[in-house]
Each structure stands twice: as C-alpha cells, then as structure tokens.
Design a protein around this motif. Structure first.
Motif, PDB file in Angstrom:
ATOM      1  N   GLY A 431       0.812  -1.209   0.000  1.00 29.26           N
ATOM      2  CA  GLY A 431       0.000   0.000   0.000  1.00 29.26           C
ATOM      3  C   GLY A 431       0.848   1.262   0.000  1.00 29.26           C
ATOM      4  O   GLY A 431       2.079   1.229   0.104  1.00 29.26           O
ATOM      5  N   VAL A 432       0.157   2.399  -0.084  1.00 27.75           N
ATOM      6  CA  VAL A 432       0.818   3.701  -0.126  1.00 27.75           C
ATOM      7  C   VAL A 432       1.032   4.231   1.288  1.00 27.75           C
ATOM      8  O   VAL A 432       2.122   4.677   1.640  1.00 27.75           O
ATOM      9  CB  VAL A 432      -0.014   4.705  -0.952  1.00 27.75           C
ATOM     10  N   GLY A 433      -0.022   4.199   2.109  1.00 25.88           N
ATOM     11  CA  GLY A 433       0.072   4.676   3.484  1.00 25.88           C
ATOM     12  C   GLY A 433       0.613   6.092   3.558  1.00 25.88           C
ATOM     13  O   GLY A 433       0.223   6.962   2.781  1.00 25.88           O
ATOM     14  N   ILE A 434       1.532   6.303   4.507  1.00 24.60           N
ATOM     15  CA  ILE A 434       2.253   7.583   4.525  1.00 24.60           C
ATOM     16  C   ILE A 434       3.595   7.458   3.821  1.00 24.60           C
ATOM     17  O   ILE A 434       4.132   8.442   3.322  1.00 24.60           O
ATOM     18  CB  ILE A 434       2.474   8.117   5.959  1.00 24.60           C
ATOM     19  N   GLU A 435       4.129   6.249   3.764  1.00 24.64           N
ATOM     20  CA  GLU A 435       5.471   6.031   3.232  1.00 24.64           C
ATOM     21  C   GLU A 435       5.610   6.549   1.800  1.00 24.64           C
ATOM     22  O   GLU A 435       6.581   7.218   1.455  1.00 24.64           O
ATOM     23  CB  GLU A 435       5.808   4.538   3.281  1.00 24.64           C
ATOM     24  N   LYS A 436       4.629   6.241   0.952  1.00 23.78           N
ATOM     25  CA  LYS A 436       4.737   6.576  -0.471  1.00 23.78           C
ATOM     26  C   LYS A 436       3.813   7.725  -0.877  1.00 23.78           C
ATOM     27  O   LYS A 436       3.734   8.066  -2.058  1.00 23.78           O
ATOM     28  CB  LYS A 436       4.415   5.339  -1.313  1.00 23.78           C
ATOM     29  N   ARG A 437       3.113   8.279   0.096  1.00 21.17           N
ATOM     30  CA  ARG A 437       2.108   9.320  -0.185  1.00 21.17           C
ATOM     31  C   ARG A 437       2.674  10.467  -1.011  1.00 21.17           C
ATOM     32  O   ARG A 437       2.067  10.897  -1.995  1.00 21.17           O
ATOM     33  CB  ARG A 437       1.568   9.841   1.143  1.00 21.17           C
ATOM     34  N   ASP A 438       3.841  10.962  -0.633  1.00 28.15           N
ATOM     35  CA  ASP A 438       4.387  12.125  -1.316  1.00 28.15           C
ATOM     36  C   ASP A 438       5.102  11.770  -2.616  1.00 28.15           C
ATOM     37  O   ASP A 438       5.596  12.650  -3.322  1.00 28.15           O
ATOM     38  CB  ASP A 438       5.327  12.890  -0.376  1.00 28.15           C
ATOM     39  N   LEU A 439       5.145  10.465  -2.938  1.00 29.13           N
ATOM     40  CA  LEU A 439       5.671  10.034  -4.229  1.00 29.13           C
ATOM     41  C   LEU A 439       4.562   9.804  -5.248  1.00 29.13           C
ATOM     42  O   LEU A 439       4.845   9.487  -6.411  1.00 29.13           O
ATOM     43  CB  LEU A 439       6.468   8.737  -4.057  1.00 29.13           C
ATOM     44  N   MET A 440       3.314   9.945  -4.825  1.00 28.87           N
ATOM     45  CA  MET A 440       2.198   9.697  -5.751  1.00 28.87           C
ATOM     46  C   MET A 440       2.277  10.591  -6.981  1.00 28.87           C
ATOM     47  O   MET A 440       1.904  10.193  -8.091  1.00 28.87           O
ATOM     48  CB  MET A 440       0.868   9.894  -5.029  1.00 28.87           C
ATOM     49  N   ARG A 441       2.795  11.801  -6.813  1.00 28.54           N
ATOM     50  CA  ARG A 441       2.909  12.710  -7.954  1.00 28.54           C
ATOM     51  C   ARG A 441       3.980  12.257  -8.947  1.00 28.54           C
ATOM     52  O   ARG A 441       3.981  12.703 -10.098  1.00 28.54           O
ATOM     53  CB  ARG A 441       3.215  14.130  -7.474  1.00 28.54           C
ATOM     54  N   HIS A 442       4.874  11.395  -8.512  1.00 29.85           N
ATOM     55  CA  HIS A 442       5.873  10.873  -9.441  1.00 29.85           C
ATOM     56  C   HIS A 442       5.243   9.870 -10.413  1.00 29.85           C
ATOM     57  O   HIS A 442       5.745   9.684 -11.521  1.00 29.85           O
ATOM     58  CB  HIS A 442       7.016  10.205  -8.672  1.00 29.85           C
ATOM     59  N   GLN A 443       4.152   9.233  -9.967  1.00 27.09           N
ATOM     60  CA  GLN A 443       3.496   8.249 -10.832  1.00 27.09           C
ATOM     61  C   GLN A 443       2.256   8.813 -11.519  1.00 27.09           C
ATOM     62  O   GLN A 443       1.954   8.443 -12.651  1.00 27.09           O
ATOM     63  CB  GLN A 443       3.102   7.007 -10.019  1.00 27.09           C
ATOM     64  N   TYR A 444       1.535   9.725 -10.844  1.00 25.39           N
ATOM     65  CA  TYR A 444       0.256  10.192 -11.368  1.00 25.39           C
ATOM     66  C   TYR A 444       0.277  11.690 -11.645  1.00 25.39           C
ATOM     67  O   TYR A 444       0.897  12.464 -10.911  1.00 25.39           O
ATOM     68  CB  TYR A 444      -0.870   9.888 -10.375  1.00 25.39           C
ATOM     69  N   SER A 445      -0.440  12.087 -12.679  1.00 27.05           N
ATOM     70  CA  SER A 445      -0.605  13.515 -12.982  1.00 27.05           C
ATOM     71  C   SER A 445      -1.640  14.111 -12.030  1.00 27.05           C
ATOM     72  O   SER A 445      -2.360  13.393 -11.327  1.00 27.05           O
ATOM     73  CB  SER A 445      -1.073  13.696 -14.429  1.00 27.05           C
TER      74      SER A 445
END
Length: 479
Positions: A431-445
């Motif tokens: 999952g994304v949780g908090i760990e990857k939350r701020d990387l979501m913009r690297h994958q999604y527009s």
C-alpha cells in the motif's frame, strides 16, 4: 527521520472535546472494548512502519458490525477522524493514527462465520488471521491462496485494505482475485454489502474499488473469500545463480516461455546468508542469488514443468539445482523465505520497500537498486516475489543515527522512483500509506490524482477515514 513525513494538523475542536468523546464512546461500547488511558494507547501509536508514531485519541475495539456502525455514526456526526486497524502489520504506515483520531481495531471480530465447500467460499469476520482460514479448511482439502509473509498475524480486513499478495500470488493472484464479497460500514454508519457467494455480481465493480482502498472508503467487517482445492502435489526447487542479474533474466525468460509456476521467490547473497543463519533451510551459500521455484500438480506435471525451467536456467549459468525431497525440507525452505523480514531484524534496522517492475526490467532494476543504496553508504538485502516483479529491497541502517535513517529513507524513495521510471508502480502489496504518499505525484498527474480523490470523496466527503494517508496533503482541494 520522524519529521520527514508530515501529518495533517489535529483538529482543535476534536482535541478540546476529548473527555466528552471518550465518555460518549463508553456509552456506545462495553468498557473492555474501549481504550483511552495514555499508557494503554501506546501499543496502538504505530504499526510495522515504526519510524513514525502518534498517540490516538482513543481505541475502539468493537465486537460486531452493529458496534462498528455505532462508532462510525457517532464520529461522523461530530467530525472525528477514524483510523482503521487490523493487526498493525502495515509496512507503509497505513494504520498509524493521529492525535485527534479514534483507532477502530477489528481484532475482536475474529470468527469464521461460514464455510461452504459447495460454493468454495468462506465468510469470515475482518479480524480473522490470514493463516487461520487455510488451517480451518485444510483437513477438507482446501486452502486460501494469498499468503503474505505476515500471514500468521495479518488479518483479512488489513489484506483487503492493502490488496495483499504473497509468494503464491503468481499463480493464484492477490487478494482482489480471491475476494467475492464484503460487508462494509460507511463513514456515516450505513452498512452495505458488495458481491457475495456468486462468481460475479451485477452493477459496477465496487468490490474491485474497495479492495486496496487502504481504509479510506469504509470499514470492512466481513468478507466472503474464495477457497481453492489443494493441488495433488507441490515441490519447491532451489536454483542458485552467479549474480542477481542472471537470476532476474532467468525469471523473465521463464514467464516469457508461458510457464507459470505457483511461486518464484528471489533472494540475493546478503538475504541468503541472513535467512540461512536463521532457518537452517539448506540454502546454498556459494551463489550470488537464489530462486525458490515451486511447481505443483501430479508427479508427471511437476517433472515436465521443472524440466523446462531447468533448461532455461542453464542458459543463464545456473550453478545449483536442488529439488526438495520431503515435506520437512519443503517446510524449511519456506520457513526461511517467510522469515526473511524477521531474520533481517536480528542483524540491523531496516526499511522494507515495496515496488513493482515489468519482468523485462527486473535485472536492470536490481543492478540500479544496489548502486542507489551503495551511493548512500548503506547495505541492501533483496528478497521478493520475482514471478510478478514485486520487489522488496531491505535497506539496512542504524535507527539510532538520525542521519543514517534519513539516508535510508532517501534511498528508498529513489528506488521507488526507479520502479515507476522502469514502467512499474509504487506498490505491489504494502500500500501507499504515509510512506509513499508524497511520491504519488511521481506516478500520477494532477488529473489522475483528482479523479482518484473524487472517487474517495464520494464515499467520505469529509475525509474522516485515514485522512493523512495515500494522497499528497498539497492539492487535496481539487477533490
């Protein structure tokens, strides 16, 4: 490190009413189902992503869907955030609370309600552990396929929240492929049912949306899961290679040849040494990388599939091929693999990453992962589900050294960006949780994120459920 990932600021009006909220929850639940003393809240301040922690306002441990609905209705009425919690095994911080939130734990809802072999399904409460389902039906020749490494402790509710997989997901799929229906409590206390015991349900595939929702669309209280008949036989085989890159290329060629074993698990040399020291599974110590390939079926079917896999492995310079000779040996082989995270924790602190890449890029990403971690002056042990490209680099560091911890987190972020840039994604099962939350913009527009947030808002307009997770804190107004 503990300040690197931010949380939403607690709601002052909720904090100001803490005593009143606790008193109201006491009226809604039996006393043994509510925790609110500071000392007793400590076990709930974090999950398996232990670098971050917050004491919750209170912890509710309901025993039924009706009690879950009562708590949700109350929290919705007064604008109180709710953080769902299964067994707390999340490796992405999915169950970490915040100071103004009620943690809603489902550990008391741990009964298997119905087993129906005619429909090959079981109805279970969300607090049932993953392994308990297979144990309950094993004597009748069935099992539940998804098998995360934490299956002894992790619960079905958490598995649904993160769409968990496991070693055998290559053949049988992850949670979404083995989930038939759920009973779910919405944020306002409404109880809905999605799917059921049939193979498919009419209307929109809302069940597919719910599986992997990370506790942001509702609280799953019951699940109907698929049961699968045990195979005639199963045989794990160890393949040792000179390097991680050759092992990665072998995996890609096996899948490209149309061969689908039940599992293909990968370990590099550091992981082999760590797991062998713990489990004494008989892993070869003179190789640079190891594949655990399990095949199943009749003896003839297994022999035929293994013959094809060995031929491919020889093209990649395989140095060791060792077939399991007994049930005890097979159990040890899998004990070593499933104990990898715990065994690594004996020698160092670590961050367990979770990214997925196309198999054609597996060898390249493995090489770059080692280079990235080395550039930060750290070490890495790789152990993961190679058959579907779901990588789990374990970045070793000293948690008592803030600079070392910051380097580990930065290295992990670079690896996840690498996975996306190679054509993969940020998460396979943690999952994304908090760990990857701020990387979501690297994958999604921004458009992609706005669409996802709009779907989330349809279920939870006030964003009360697990509010600091998944989506970047900046730009949420777009939803």
């Amino acid at each position: 490190m503990s300040d690197a990932i931010s949380f939403l600021a607690p709601r002052p009006d909720v904090l100001a009413r803490r005593k009143e909220i606790v008193a109201d929850l006491v009226d809604l639940l039996p006393r043994e189902c509510l925790i609110h003393e500071a000392r007793e809240l400590v076990p709930f301040e974090t999950d398996a992503f232990v670098s971050y922690r917050r004491l919750p306002l209170a912890v509710a441990l309901p025993r039924s869907t009706a009690e879950v609905a009562a708590v949700m209705k109350y929290c919705h009425r007064y604008g109180i955030p709710v953080v769902p919690r299964g067994a707390g095994t999340s490796l992405s911080g999915g169950a970490i609370p915040q100071e103004d939130a009620v943690v809603l734990g489902l550990s008391k809802m741990n009964r298997i309600l119905e087993v129906g072999f005619a429909n090959r399904c079981a109805v279970v409460q969300a607090g049932v552990t993953n392994l308990n389902i297979s144990e309950a039906v094993s004597a009748d020749g069935f099992f539940y396929a998804p098998d995360p490494s934490s299956q002894l402790a992790c619960t079905i509710g958490g598995n649904i929240g993160m769409n968990s997989g496991g070693a055998h997901c290559l053949k049988y799929g992850v949670t979404t492929n083995n989930l038939l229906g759920v009973k779910m409590v919405l944020t306002d206390g409404t109880v809905i049912e999605l799917g059921g015991k049939a193979l498919d349900a009419a209307g929109y595939d809302l069940l597919g949306l719910v599986c992997g929702h990370e506790g942001q669309l509702g609280i799953v209280t019951e699940a109907t899961v698929r049961l699968i008949a045990k195979p005639e036989g199963a045989r794990p085989v160890l393949f040792g290679f000179e390097s991680s890159e050759e092992a990665g290329r072998c995996v890609a060629d096996v899948i490209a040849a149309g061969i689908i074993p039940v599992a293909i698990e990968f370990m590099d040399k550091p992981a082999i040494e760590i797991c062998e020291a713990f489990a004494h599974a008989g892993y070869p110590l003179d190789v640079g990388a190891l594949l655990i390939v399990e095949v199943e079926g009749s003896e003839a079917e297994m022999d035929d599939m293994l013959k094809s896999i060995v031929e491919i492995a020889r093209k990649h310079g395989v140095r060791t091929v060792r077939e399991c000779q007994s049930a005890t040996e097979a159990a040890l082989i899998w004990k070593g693999r499933k104990s990898a995270f715990g065994a690594t924790g004996r020698i160092a602190d670590y961050i367990c990453m979770d990214g997925t890449v196309p198999l054609s890029q597996l060898s390249f990403v493995l090489q770059r992962t080692s280079e990235i971690v080395a550039s930060y002056g750290l070490r890495v042990a790789n152990v993961f589900h190679a058959g579907d490209g779901n990588m789990h680099p374990l970045i070793l560091f000293n948690a008592n050294d803030p600079e070392d911890a910051a380097r580990a987190e930065a290295a992990g972020n670079d690896i996840l960006k690498l996975c996306v840039d190679a054509g993969g994604c940020l998460t396979g099962e943690h999952g994304v949780g908090i760990e990857k939350r701020d990387l979501m913009r690297h994958q999604y527009s921004d458009v992609d994120l706005a669409q996802q947030m709009a779907a989330r808002s349809a279920f939870d307009p006030q964003w009360l459920l697990n509010p600091s997770k998944v989506f970047p804190l900046e730009g949420r107004s777009a939803a």
